[in-house]
Motif scaffolding. Structure first.
Motif, PDB file in Angstrom:
ATOM      1  N   GLU A 163       0.840  -1.204   0.000  1.00  0.00           N
ATOM      2  CA  GLU A 163       0.000   0.000   0.000  1.00  0.00           C
ATOM      3  C   GLU A 163       0.873   1.251   0.000  1.00  0.00           C
ATOM      4  O   GLU A 163       0.624   2.191  -0.757  1.00  0.00           O
ATOM      5  CB  GLU A 163      -0.926   0.015   1.218  1.00  0.00           C
ATOM      6  N   ALA A 164       1.890   1.272   0.861  1.00  0.00           N
ATOM      7  CA  ALA A 164       2.772   2.437   0.960  1.00  0.00           C
ATOM      8  C   ALA A 164       4.150   2.005   1.453  1.00  0.00           C
ATOM      9  O   ALA A 164       4.276   1.091   2.269  1.00  0.00           O
ATOM     10  CB  ALA A 164       2.174   3.476   1.905  1.00  0.00           C
ATOM     11  N   GLY A 165       5.189   2.673   0.945  1.00  0.00           N
ATOM     12  CA  GLY A 165       6.551   2.380   1.376  1.00  0.00           C
ATOM     13  C   GLY A 165       7.370   1.735   0.270  1.00  0.00           C
ATOM     14  O   GLY A 165       6.877   1.480  -0.832  1.00  0.00           O
ATOM     15  N   GLU A 166       8.637   1.499   0.570  1.00  0.00           N
ATOM     16  CA  GLU A 166       9.550   0.894  -0.402  1.00  0.00           C
ATOM     17  C   GLU A 166      10.313  -0.255   0.236  1.00  0.00           C
ATOM     18  O   GLU A 166      10.697  -0.190   1.408  1.00  0.00           O
ATOM     19  CB  GLU A 166      10.534   1.933  -0.943  1.00  0.00           C
ATOM     20  N   LEU A 167      10.531  -1.311  -0.548  1.00  0.00           N
ATOM     21  CA  LEU A 167      11.246  -2.493  -0.068  1.00  0.00           C
ATOM     22  C   LEU A 167      12.299  -2.884  -1.100  1.00  0.00           C
ATOM     23  O   LEU A 167      12.096  -2.731  -2.304  1.00  0.00           O
ATOM     24  CB  LEU A 167      10.281  -3.675   0.142  1.00  0.00           C
ATOM     25  N   SER A 168      13.439  -3.386  -0.618  1.00  0.00           N
ATOM     26  CA  SER A 168      14.512  -3.820  -1.515  1.00  0.00           C
ATOM     27  C   SER A 168      14.399  -5.316  -1.777  1.00  0.00           C
ATOM     28  O   SER A 168      13.943  -6.081  -0.928  1.00  0.00           O
ATOM     29  CB  SER A 168      15.883  -3.510  -0.901  1.00  0.00           C
ATOM     30  N   ASN A 193      13.440  -3.059  -6.501  1.00  0.00           N
ATOM     31  CA  ASN A 193      12.648  -2.522  -5.388  1.00  0.00           C
ATOM     32  C   ASN A 193      11.166  -2.776  -5.628  1.00  0.00           C
ATOM     33  O   ASN A 193      10.716  -2.937  -6.771  1.00  0.00           O
ATOM     34  CB  ASN A 193      12.849  -1.006  -5.254  1.00  0.00           C
ATOM     35  N   TYR A 194      10.413  -2.826  -4.533  1.00  0.00           N
ATOM     36  CA  TYR A 194       8.949  -2.827  -4.593  1.00  0.00           C
ATOM     37  C   TYR A 194       8.456  -1.542  -3.942  1.00  0.00           C
ATOM     38  O   TYR A 194       9.037  -1.069  -2.966  1.00  0.00           O
ATOM     39  CB  TYR A 194       8.365  -4.023  -3.837  1.00  0.00           C
ATOM     40  N   SER A 195       7.379  -0.986  -4.505  1.00  0.00           N
ATOM     41  CA  SER A 195       6.801   0.233  -3.935  1.00  0.00           C
ATOM     42  C   SER A 195       5.281   0.176  -4.079  1.00  0.00           C
ATOM     43  O   SER A 195       4.710  -0.879  -4.408  1.00  0.00           O
ATOM     44  CB  SER A 195       7.380   1.470  -4.627  1.00  0.00           C
ATOM     45  N   ASP A 196       4.627   1.301  -3.859  1.00  0.00           N
ATOM     46  CA  ASP A 196       3.162   1.369  -3.831  1.00  0.00           C
ATOM     47  C   ASP A 196       2.521   0.645  -5.015  1.00  0.00           C
ATOM     48  O   ASP A 196       2.864   0.909  -6.180  1.00  0.00           O
ATOM     49  CB  ASP A 196       2.705   2.828  -3.849  1.00  0.00           C
ATOM     50  N   GLY A 197       1.601  -0.261  -4.703  1.00  0.00           N
ATOM     51  CA  GLY A 197       0.862  -0.970  -5.733  1.00  0.00           C
ATOM     52  C   GLY A 197       1.499  -2.247  -6.229  1.00  0.00           C
ATOM     53  O   GLY A 197       0.849  -3.030  -6.938  1.00  0.00           O
TER      54      GLY A 197
END
Length: 281
Positions: A163-168, A193-197
């Motif tokens: 939903e919100a934020g960033e992941l490596s 990276n993964y981010s919103d949506g």
């Protein structure tokens, strides 16, 4: 001379050569190995397993080709089939026992999850009605910066939508040919990276295989997740209800002056119900 059934169990003839090697390879490859392939922890491991299986089959082809050896090959899948049947029964019981829990979420969140999973190949065969029910059971979860959401090599059970934020996204690359990933000297390589949506972890919904990468929050993240048991329960129960509706509906369909139930058997109607597909207009 081909080994007798007793020979295959390590009794009777003690002849060596190709027969003995085949028996040893068969025991080594097939003994105590799960059908889910959970023991496969890396690409190198998978390649080694495949090489061993191919070597076994090559030995079967190149050595004695009489009926006894053929019967050994024919008998092997029978055990797997029995195990598969038991697993199917167990899974069916789990579906029947599942109790759906709807997690409240506003329209914007539902749309965000729908957009994310609709484009995911994992959900390509799910109908819109199934997607609606799947979205019902997603639950929220949060992770702090530096917290690991998924660890490479560990078994997975959850699928996530961001939903919100960033992941490596980090993958550990092995430097040697050891089967055991845990004991390898590895290099951690960031691959994205993964981010919103975005969504990730979809294979966990159908397999219990180890995770292929490590996913770590690089900032405070809010995610929505669904577990494998919830997904299977929701989809399985939905399809059971739909099948019952079709079975009740089909007998009343007209064919000229007759009904389906007058010209088709229950078995034929059941088969037809399984082949019917929903279309939306």
């Amino acid at each position: 001379m081909a080994p007798s059934p007793q020979d295959m169990n390590g009794q009777g003839s003690k002849g060596g050569g190709p027969d003995k090697e085949v028996i040893s390879l068969m025991k080594d490859i097939l003994s105590n190995k799960p059908l889910s392939c959970d023991d496969i922890t890396s690409l190198d491991h998978a390649r080694k397993e495949l090489r061993r299986i191919r070597k076994l089959m090559d030995n079967f082809k190149s050595t004695n080709k009489n009926g006894d050896r053929a019967s050994v090959i024919k008998d092997a899948p029978l055990s797997s089939a029995k195990k598969g049947a038991r697993n199917a029964i167990h899974e069916q019981e789990n579906i029947n026992d599942y109790v759906k829990k709807v997690v409240p979420k506003d329209a914007a969140i539902r749309e965000m999850i729908h957009t994310s999973i609709k484009s995911n190949v994992m959900f390509g065969d799910n109908t819109e009605d199934e997607l609606t029910e799947i979205i019902d059971v997603f639950e929220p979860c949060s992770f702090a910066a530096g917290e690991v959401v998924i660890q490479q090599g560990e078994k997975g059970d959850d699928f996530y939508v961001v939903e919100a934020g960033e992941l490596s996204i980090t993958v550990c690359i092995a430097q040697d040919d050891d089967d055991d990933m845990i004991d390898k000297s590895v290099n951690a390589v960031k691959v994205g990276n993964y981010s919103d949506g975005n969504s990730f972890g979809e294979l966990a919904l159908i397999y219990g295989s180890p995770r292929a990468a490590t996913i770590e929050a690089t900032e405070i993240c809010k995610l929505w997740r669904i577990k494998r048991g919830w997904y299977r329960g929701v989809v399985g129960q939905h399809r059971q209800r739909l099948h019952r509706e079709k079975v009740e509906f089909l007998p009343q369909v007209n064919i000229g002056k007759q009904l389906f139930k007058d010209v088709l058997t229950k078995s034929q109607l059941d088969s037809m119900a399984q082949l019917l597909k929903q279309e939306y207009f």
